[in-house]
Design a protein around this motif. Structure first.
Motif, PDB file in Angstrom:
ATOM      1  N   MET A   1      58.910 -68.188 -89.361  1.00 43.72           N
ATOM      2  CA  MET A   1      58.403 -66.829 -89.217  1.00 43.72           C
ATOM      3  C   MET A   1      57.053 -66.922 -88.518  1.00 43.72           C
ATOM      4  SD  MET A   1      57.680 -64.210 -92.247  1.00 43.72           S
ATOM      5  CE  MET A   1      58.195 -62.611 -91.947  1.00 43.72           C
ATOM      6  N   PRO A   2      56.906 -66.206 -87.460  1.00 42.74           N
ATOM      7  CA  PRO A   2      55.645 -66.270 -86.731  1.00 42.74           C
ATOM      8  C   PRO A   2      54.523 -65.596 -87.522  1.00 42.74           C
ATOM      9  CG  PRO A   2      57.313 -65.029 -85.501  1.00 42.74           C
ATOM     10  CD  PRO A   2      57.914 -65.457 -86.773  1.00 42.74           C
ATOM     11  N   ASP A   3      53.327 -66.071 -87.338  1.00 42.94           N
ATOM     12  CA  ASP A   3      52.171 -65.558 -88.070  1.00 42.94           C
ATOM     13  C   ASP A   3      51.806 -64.130 -87.687  1.00 42.94           C
ATOM     14  OD1 ASP A   3      51.893 -67.841 -89.507  1.00 42.94           O
ATOM     15  OD2 ASP A   3      50.492 -68.768 -88.083  1.00 42.94           O
ATOM     16  N   ASP A   4      52.148 -63.708 -86.524  1.00 41.83           N
ATOM     17  CA  ASP A   4      51.762 -62.356 -86.107  1.00 41.83           C
ATOM     18  C   ASP A   4      52.529 -61.262 -86.846  1.00 41.83           C
ATOM     19  OD1 ASP A   4      54.062 -63.172 -84.859  1.00 41.83           O
ATOM     20  OD2 ASP A   4      53.693 -61.959 -83.068  1.00 41.83           O
ATOM     21  N   LEU A   5      53.652 -61.573 -87.499  1.00 44.56           N
ATOM     22  CA  LEU A   5      54.402 -60.573 -88.268  1.00 44.56           C
ATOM     23  C   LEU A   5      53.886 -60.435 -89.708  1.00 44.56           C
ATOM     24  CD1 LEU A   5      58.050 -61.274 -87.100  1.00 44.56           C
ATOM     25  CD2 LEU A   5      56.534 -59.459 -86.366  1.00 44.56           C
ATOM     26  N   LEU A   6      53.115 -61.393 -90.179  1.00 46.48           N
ATOM     27  CA  LEU A   6      52.582 -61.324 -91.546  1.00 46.48           C
ATOM     28  C   LEU A   6      51.590 -60.172 -91.740  1.00 46.48           C
ATOM     29  CD1 LEU A   6      52.091 -65.070 -92.424  1.00 46.48           C
ATOM     30  CD2 LEU A   6      53.807 -63.508 -93.272  1.00 46.48           C
ATOM     31  N   GLN A   7      51.016 -59.739 -90.671  1.00 47.94           N
ATOM     32  CA  GLN A   7      50.053 -58.643 -90.783  1.00 47.94           C
ATOM     33  C   GLN A   7      50.711 -57.328 -91.203  1.00 47.94           C
ATOM     34  OE1 GLN A   7      48.195 -57.958 -87.027  1.00 47.94           O
ATOM     35  NE2 GLN A   7      50.115 -57.639 -85.963  1.00 47.94           N
ATOM     36  N   TYR A   8      52.035 -57.230 -91.030  1.00 49.08           N
ATOM     37  CA  TYR A   8      52.745 -56.002 -91.394  1.00 49.08           C
ATOM     38  C   TYR A   8      53.272 -56.023 -92.823  1.00 49.08           C
ATOM     39  CZ  TYR A   8      52.543 -55.163 -86.416  1.00 49.08           C
ATOM     40  OH  TYR A   8      52.113 -54.983 -85.134  1.00 49.08           O
ATOM     41  N   LEU A   9      53.179 -57.160 -93.477  1.00 49.31           N
ATOM     42  CA  LEU A   9      53.613 -57.258 -94.864  1.00 49.31           C
ATOM     43  C   LEU A   9      52.488 -56.806 -95.788  1.00 49.31           C
ATOM     44  CD1 LEU A   9      55.525 -60.636 -95.034  1.00 49.31           C
ATOM     45  CD2 LEU A   9      56.459 -58.355 -95.224  1.00 49.31           C
ATOM     46  N   ILE A  10      52.832 -55.930 -96.722  1.00 51.20           N
ATOM     47  CA  ILE A  10      51.841 -55.478 -97.708  1.00 51.20           C
ATOM     48  C   ILE A  10      52.488 -55.506 -99.073  1.00 51.20           C
ATOM     49  CG2 ILE A  10      50.545 -54.027 -96.117  1.00 51.20           C
ATOM     50  CD1 ILE A  10      52.011 -51.608 -97.331  1.00 51.20           C
ATOM     51  N   GLY A  11      51.654 -55.476-100.113  1.00 52.54           N
ATOM     52  CA  GLY A  11      52.174 -55.455-101.476  1.00 52.54           C
ATOM     53  C   GLY A  11      52.600 -54.047-101.856  1.00 52.54           C
ATOM     54  N   PRO A  12      53.104 -53.906-103.068  1.00 51.34           N
ATOM     55  CA  PRO A  12      53.519 -52.568-103.514  1.00 51.34           C
ATOM     56  C   PRO A  12      52.314 -51.638-103.629  1.00 51.34           C
ATOM     57  CG  PRO A  12      53.638 -54.144-105.314  1.00 51.34           C
ATOM     58  CD  PRO A  12      53.300 -54.912-104.092  1.00 51.34           C
ATOM     59  N   SER A  13      52.535 -50.383-103.327  1.00 54.40           N
ATOM     60  CA  SER A  13      51.431 -49.425-103.412  1.00 54.40           C
ATOM     61  C   SER A  13      51.169 -49.080-104.884  1.00 54.40           C
ATOM     62  CB  SER A  13      51.749 -48.164-102.618  1.00 54.40           C
ATOM     63  OG  SER A  13      52.897 -47.556-103.131  1.00 54.40           O
ATOM     64  N   PRO A  14      49.911 -48.897-105.254  1.00 59.20           N
ATOM     65  CA  PRO A  14      49.588 -48.595-106.652  1.00 59.20           C
ATOM     66  C   PRO A  14      49.994 -47.146-107.000  1.00 59.20           C
ATOM     67  CG  PRO A  14      47.615 -48.518-105.317  1.00 59.20           C
ATOM     68  CD  PRO A  14      48.724 -48.990-104.418  1.00 59.20           C
ATOM     69  N   TYR A  15      50.126 -46.902-108.304  1.00 66.28           N
ATOM     70  CA  TYR A  15      50.431 -45.541-108.755  1.00 66.28           C
ATOM     71  C   TYR A  15      49.251 -44.631-108.483  1.00 66.28           C
ATOM     72  CZ  TYR A  15      54.579 -47.061-111.285  1.00 66.28           C
ATOM     73  OH  TYR A  15      55.804 -47.551-111.613  1.00 66.28           O
ATOM     74  N   SER A  16      49.552 -43.398-108.253  1.00 66.45           N
ATOM     75  CA  SER A  16      48.505 -42.414-108.046  1.00 66.45           C
ATOM     76  C   SER A  16      47.866 -42.063-109.390  1.00 66.45           C
ATOM     77  CB  SER A  16      49.100 -41.157-107.414  1.00 66.45           C
ATOM     78  OG  SER A  16      48.154 -40.136-107.365  1.00 66.45           O
ATOM     79  N   LEU A  17      46.584 -41.813-109.394  1.00 67.77           N
ATOM     80  CA  LEU A  17      45.901 -41.420-110.627  1.00 67.77           C
ATOM     81  C   LEU A  17      46.331 -40.032-111.105  1.00 67.77           C
ATOM     82  CD1 LEU A  17      42.270 -42.734-110.178  1.00 67.77           C
ATOM     83  CD2 LEU A  17      44.030 -43.562-111.720  1.00 67.77           C
ATOM     84  N   ARG A  18      46.946 -39.277-110.249  1.00 67.70           N
ATOM     85  CA  ARG A  18      47.436 -37.953-110.645  1.00 67.70           C
ATOM     86  C   ARG A  18      48.454 -38.050-111.774  1.00 67.70           C
ATOM     87  NH1 ARG A  18      48.560 -35.660-104.636  1.00 67.70           N
ATOM     88  NH2 ARG A  18      46.399 -35.660-103.956  1.00 67.70           N
ATOM     89  N   TRP A  19      49.306 -39.077-111.723  1.00 72.98           N
ATOM     90  CA  TRP A  19      50.316 -39.249-112.775  1.00 72.98           C
ATOM     91  C   TRP A  19      49.654 -39.572-114.112  1.00 72.98           C
ATOM     92  CZ3 TRP A  19      54.600 -37.111-111.813  1.00 72.98           C
ATOM     93  CH2 TRP A  19      55.115 -37.084-110.514  1.00 72.98           C
ATOM     94  N   LEU A  20      48.617 -40.382-114.079  1.00 74.47           N
ATOM     95  CA  LEU A  20      47.906 -40.706-115.313  1.00 74.47           C
ATOM     96  C   LEU A  20      47.266 -39.453-115.905  1.00 74.47           C
ATOM     97  CD1 LEU A  20      46.734 -42.751-117.345  1.00 74.47           C
ATOM     98  CD2 LEU A  20      44.779 -42.975-115.794  1.00 74.47           C
ATOM     99  N   TRP A  21      46.601 -38.661-115.081  1.00 75.02           N
ATOM    100  CA  TRP A  21      45.955 -37.445-115.577  1.00 75.02           C
ATOM    101  C   TRP A  21      46.977 -36.419-116.050  1.00 75.02           C
ATOM    102  CZ3 TRP A  21      41.422 -37.664-117.304  1.00 75.02           C
ATOM    103  CH2 TRP A  21      40.483 -38.519-116.756  1.00 75.02           C
ATOM    104  N   LEU A  22      48.104 -36.347-115.367  1.00 71.68           N
ATOM    105  CA  LEU A  22      49.163 -35.444-115.809  1.00 71.68           C
ATOM    106  C   LEU A  22      49.682 -35.859-117.187  1.00 71.68           C
ATOM    107  CD1 LEU A  22      51.075 -33.066-115.180  1.00 71.68           C
ATOM    108  CD2 LEU A  22      52.644 -34.754-114.195  1.00 71.68           C
ATOM    109  N   ALA A  23      49.865 -37.143-117.398  1.00 74.18           N
ATOM    110  CA  ALA A  23      50.327 -37.632-118.698  1.00 74.18           C
ATOM    111  C   ALA A  23      49.295 -37.344-119.784  1.00 74.18           C
ATOM    112  CB  ALA A  23      50.625 -39.127-118.625  1.00 74.18           C
ATOM    113  N   VAL A  24      48.023 -37.517-119.494  1.00 74.18           N
ATOM    114  CA  VAL A  24      46.968 -37.251-120.470  1.00 74.18           C
ATOM    115  C   VAL A  24      46.932 -35.761-120.812  1.00 74.18           C
ATOM    116  CG1 VAL A  24      44.459 -37.223-120.789  1.00 74.18           C
ATOM    117  CG2 VAL A  24      45.574 -39.259-119.867  1.00 74.18           C
ATOM    118  N   VAL A  25      46.988 -34.911-119.809  1.00 73.45           N
ATOM    119  CA  VAL A  25      46.949 -33.467-120.032  1.00 73.45           C
ATOM    120  C   VAL A  25      48.166 -33.000-120.835  1.00 73.45           C
ATOM    121  CG1 VAL A  25      47.091 -31.228-118.857  1.00 73.45           C
ATOM    122  CG2 VAL A  25      45.467 -32.944-118.077  1.00 73.45           C
TER     123      VAL A  25
END
Length: 157
Positions: free
Chosen positions: A1-25
Motif C-alpha cells: 500500500m503506498p504511503d500517499d493513501l494513508l492520509q485518507y484513512l481516519i479513525g471513527p468519528s466521536p459521538y456528538s455531545l448533543r446525545w449526551l446532553w439529550l440523555a441527561v435532560v
C-alpha cells in the motif's frame, strides 16, 4: 500500500455531545416526572408540610375543587341537575377537598363533629348544602351556596 493513501484513512468519528446532553435532560425530566406524580398524588400530611411542594399541591387542589364546583353549578343552571342533586354534588366536592387538604376524613363526619373540629369554618356551608339536599321546602338558593362553597375553597388555609 503506498504511503500517499494513508492520509485518507481516519479513525471513527466521536459521538456528538448533543446525545449526551439529550440523555441527561431526558433522565432529569423522568426523575422530575416521578417526583411530581408522587408529590401531587400522595395523601401524606408530611409531604404537605414541605414548603414549596406543599404550597403547589394546595394550590392545585384548590384549583381543581373550584373548577369542579363551577362545573356542578353549570350543570345545575343548564337543568341537568335538580337542587337536591346539585347540593349533594357540592357537598361531596367540598368534603373531598377538605379531606385531601387536611387529611381529616370529612366524608364520614356528622355536621356536629365538623363544627366541633378544626374544620368549623366549613360547617355553615355544609349545613346549607345539607338543607338543599334533604329539605324539599328549602329556601336556600343553590347559586348562593355554591358561591359560598367556592369562596370557602379559595380562602381555605
Amino acid at each position: 500500500m503506498p504511503d500517499d493513501l494513508l492520509q485518507y484513512l481516519i479513525g471513527p468519528s466521536p459521538y456528538s455531545l448533543r446525545w449526551l446532553w439529550l440523555a441527561v435532560v431526558l433522565t432529569l425530566a423522568l426523575i422530575a416526572w416521578y417526583i411530581g406524580v408522587f408529590a401531587f398524588t400522595a395523601p401524606s400530611r408530611k409531604l404537605a408540610e414541605v414548603p414549596l411542594v406543599g404550597a403547589m399541591r394546595n394550590e392545585l387542589l384548590k384549583r381543581r375543587a373550584v373548577s369542579a364546583v363551577r362545573g356542578i353549578v353549570r350543570r345545575y343552571r343548564a337543568g341537568d341537575l335538580d337542587a337536591p342533586a346539585a347540593g349533594a354534588a357540592l357537598s361531596r366536592e367540598l368534603r373531598e377537598f377538605l379531606h385531601r387538604l387536611t387529611g381529616i376524613r370529612v366524608r364520614h363526619m356528622q355536621l356536629s363533629d365538623v363544627a366541633a373540629s378544626d374544620l368549623s369554618a366549613a360547617a355553615p356551608v355544609l349545613i346549607d348544602l345539607n338543607d338543599v339536599q334533604f329539605n324539599a321546602r328549602s329556601t336556600v338558593d343553590v347559586g348562593a351556596v355554591s358561591e359560598s362553597t367556592e369562596e370557602l375553597i379559595r380562602t381555605w388555609t
